[in-house]
Design a protein around this motif. Sequence first.
Motif, mmCIF file in Angstrom:
data_model
loop_
_atom_site.group_PDB
_atom_site.id
_atom_site.type_symbol
_atom_site.label_atom_id
_atom_site.label_comp_id
_atom_site.label_asym_id
_atom_site.label_seq_id
_atom_site.Cartn_x
_atom_site.Cartn_y
_atom_site.Cartn_z
ATOM 1 N N LEU A 10 3.595 66.054 31.275
ATOM 2 C CA LEU A 10 3.737 67.094 30.251
ATOM 3 C C LEU A 10 3.776 66.500 28.850
ATOM 4 O O LEU A 10 3.165 67.037 27.918
ATOM 5 C CB LEU A 10 4.991 67.930 30.515
ATOM 6 N N ILE A 11 4.502 65.387 28.679
ATOM 7 C CA ILE A 11 4.561 64.705 27.383
ATOM 8 C C ILE A 11 3.164 64.257 26.971
ATOM 9 O O ILE A 11 2.758 64.429 25.818
ATOM 10 C CB ILE A 11 5.539 63.507 27.425
ATOM 11 N N LEU A 12 2.426 63.698 27.913
ATOM 12 C CA LEU A 12 1.076 63.233 27.618
ATOM 13 C C LEU A 12 0.178 64.401 27.203
ATOM 14 O O LEU A 12 -0.509 64.337 26.174
ATOM 15 C CB LEU A 12 0.486 62.512 28.829
ATOM 16 N N ILE A 13 0.200 65.483 27.971
ATOM 17 C CA ILE A 13 -0.648 66.637 27.670
ATOM 18 C C ILE A 13 -0.267 67.249 26.315
ATOM 19 O O ILE A 13 -1.131 67.471 25.452
ATOM 20 C CB ILE A 13 -0.569 67.692 28.788
ATOM 21 N N LEU A 14 1.014 67.539 26.134
ATOM 22 C CA LEU A 14 1.454 68.150 24.878
ATOM 23 C C LEU A 14 1.288 67.200 23.699
ATOM 24 O O LEU A 14 0.919 67.623 22.593
ATOM 25 C CB LEU A 14 2.911 68.608 24.996
ATOM 26 N N GLY A 15 1.546 65.916 23.927
ATOM 27 C CA GLY A 15 1.401 64.932 22.855
ATOM 28 C C GLY A 15 -0.034 64.800 22.387
ATOM 29 O O GLY A 15 -0.322 64.838 21.188
#
Length: 106
Positions: A10-15
């Motif tokens: 999720l961090i990767l996608i949102l980031g």
Amino acid sequence: MNATDTVTILILILGVATVALSLYASYTFAQHTTGVGSGKSRLSHALMWQLYGEAVIGAGTVIFSLASHYGVLSSWPLDLQSMLRLVMFTATAVTTVHLVKTIKSL
């Protein structure tokens, strides 16, 4: 896949999405900087740089998150980590000061 993996994804996608959005918005503001000297142009220019700074700190956050998750952050020299953080915070600080000064001058 455990909860930490899910959060990292999720961090990767949102980031990445946030960095891409900041760059796109910055490009959009850059299109409005043609009337050199006008208030609109100066504000668009300041917002463009503010969003570039936001993209830098967002990209740095994603890099540090992934490096920590995959256990490679501890192998990075402290000088490198500090330099990356310095770049991130400098980009944000300089572009924020520039935006504030531009707004006050309008």
